[in-house]
Design a protein around this motif. Structure first.
Motif, short mmCIF file in Angstrom:
data_model
loop_
_atom_site.label_atom_id
_atom_site.label_comp_id
_atom_site.label_asym_id
_atom_site.label_seq_id
_atom_site.Cartn_x
_atom_site.Cartn_y
_atom_site.Cartn_z
N PRO A 93 0.83 -1.20 0.00
CA PRO A 93 0.00 0.00 0.00
C PRO A 93 0.87 1.26 0.00
CG PRO A 93 -0.73 -1.54 1.69
CD PRO A 93 0.58 -2.06 1.17
N SER A 94 0.44 2.29 -0.71
CA SER A 94 1.24 3.52 -0.79
C SER A 94 1.47 4.12 0.59
CB SER A 94 0.58 4.52 -1.74
OG SER A 94 -0.72 4.84 -1.30
N SER A 95 0.50 4.00 1.48
CA SER A 95 0.67 4.56 2.83
C SER A 95 1.83 3.88 3.57
CB SER A 95 -0.62 4.43 3.64
OG SER A 95 -1.00 3.08 3.76
N VAL A 96 2.01 2.60 3.33
CA VAL A 96 3.12 1.87 3.97
C VAL A 96 4.45 2.34 3.40
CG1 VAL A 96 4.21 -0.41 4.25
CG2 VAL A 96 1.73 -0.16 4.51
N SER A 97 4.53 2.48 2.09
CA SER A 97 5.77 2.95 1.45
C SER A 97 6.14 4.34 1.95
CB SER A 97 5.63 2.97 -0.07
OG SER A 97 5.44 1.66 -0.55
N ILE A 98 5.15 5.22 2.04
CA ILE A 98 5.40 6.59 2.51
C ILE A 98 5.84 6.58 3.97
CG2 ILE A 98 4.34 8.82 3.00
CD1 ILE A 98 2.63 8.38 0.44
N ASN A 99 5.14 5.83 4.80
CA ASN A 99 5.48 5.76 6.22
C ASN A 99 6.90 5.23 6.42
OD1 ASN A 99 4.83 5.91 9.09
ND2 ASN A 99 4.84 3.67 9.02
N GLY A 119 6.24 15.27 2.22
CA GLY A 119 5.63 16.24 1.31
C GLY A 119 5.77 15.85 -0.15
N VAL A 120 6.96 15.46 -0.54
CA VAL A 120 7.20 15.08 -1.94
C VAL A 120 6.40 13.82 -2.29
CG1 VAL A 120 8.92 14.33 -3.63
CG2 VAL A 120 9.48 16.16 -2.02
N LEU A 121 6.45 12.81 -1.44
CA LEU A 121 5.73 11.56 -1.73
C LEU A 121 4.22 11.76 -1.73
CD1 LEU A 121 7.91 9.03 0.28
CD2 LEU A 121 7.90 9.43 -2.19
N SER A 122 3.73 12.63 -0.88
CA SER A 122 2.28 12.92 -0.86
C SER A 122 1.82 13.54 -2.18
CB SER A 122 1.93 13.84 0.31
OG SER A 122 2.18 13.19 1.53
N LYS A 123 2.67 14.39 -2.75
CA LYS A 123 2.34 14.99 -4.05
C LYS A 123 2.36 13.92 -5.15
CE LYS A 123 3.95 19.59 -3.01
NZ LYS A 123 4.96 20.61 -3.26
N ILE A 124 3.27 12.99 -5.05
CA ILE A 124 3.38 11.94 -6.08
C ILE A 124 2.16 11.04 -6.08
CG2 ILE A 124 4.68 9.86 -6.73
CD1 ILE A 124 7.24 11.42 -5.90
N VAL A 125 1.65 10.69 -4.90
CA VAL A 125 0.50 9.78 -4.85
C VAL A 125 -0.85 10.50 -5.03
CG1 VAL A 125 1.67 8.05 -3.46
CG2 VAL A 125 0.29 9.79 -2.33
N ALA A 126 -0.83 11.81 -4.94
CA ALA A 126 -2.10 12.58 -5.07
C ALA A 126 -2.68 12.52 -6.47
CB ALA A 126 -1.87 14.03 -4.67
#
Length: 126
Positions: A93-99, A119-126
Motif C-alpha cells: 500500500p502507498s501509505s506503507v511505502s510513505i510511512n 511532502g514530496v511523496l504525498s504529491k506523487i500519490v495525489a
C-alpha cells in the motif's frame, strides 16, 4: 529479514552506490556478507538502480523550488526507494511505502528530512 530491515539495508546499499559508482549486485553481496540475501532487498536495490533515471524524473516533476541535484543524497536515495515501491511494488500500500520512507528519513536524515520526504511523496500519490 523483515521488510523494514530490508528497506534499511537497501537504503544503505543505495546510498553507497550514490556516493561510489559501483555495480548494484556487487554492493548487495558485500553488504550482505553477514546477512541472508533477502529477495525483497535485492528487488529494491536492483530496481532502484535499473530505474534511477525514471525515478528521478517522477521526483523532479513533483518538486517545488528544488532540483533533484539540490536534494541531499540521503533524502534523494530515500525518495528513489519509495517511488520505486510506489510504482513497481503493487502489493505494498502507498501509505506503507510513505510511512517507511519517512521513518528512514527521520533516522538517517536531519530534523526536517521526514517532513520533506512526506511532502514530496504525498504529491506523487495525489
Amino acid at each position: 529479514m523483515n521488510r523494514h530491515t530490508a528497506r534499511e539495508n537497501a537504503f544503505q546499499i543505495l546510498f553507497q552506490l550514490e556516493i561510489n559508482d559501483r555495480d548494484a549486485k556487487e554492493a548487495i553481496e558485500e553488504h550482505t556478507d553477514t546477512l541472508e540475501i533477502d529477495n525483497f532487498l535485492k528487488t529494491l536495490v536492483e530496481g532502484v538502480s535499473t530505474h534511477k533515471t525514471e525515478l528521478d524524473q517522477v521526483i523532479t516533476e513533483h518538486l517545488e523550488k528544488w532540483t533533484i541535484d539540490r536534494i541531499a543524497a540521503v533524502e534523494r536515495t530515500i525518495l528513489r526507494l519509495a517511488v520505486f515501491e510506489l510504482k513497481y511494488q503493487e502489493d505494498i500500500p502507498s501509505s506503507v511505502s510513505i510511512n517507511e520512507a519517512v521513518e528512514l528519513a527521520n533516522v538517517f536524515g536531519d530534523e526536517k528530512s521526514g517532513k520533506f520526504v512526506n511532502g514530496v511523496l504525498s504529491k506523487i500519490v495525489a
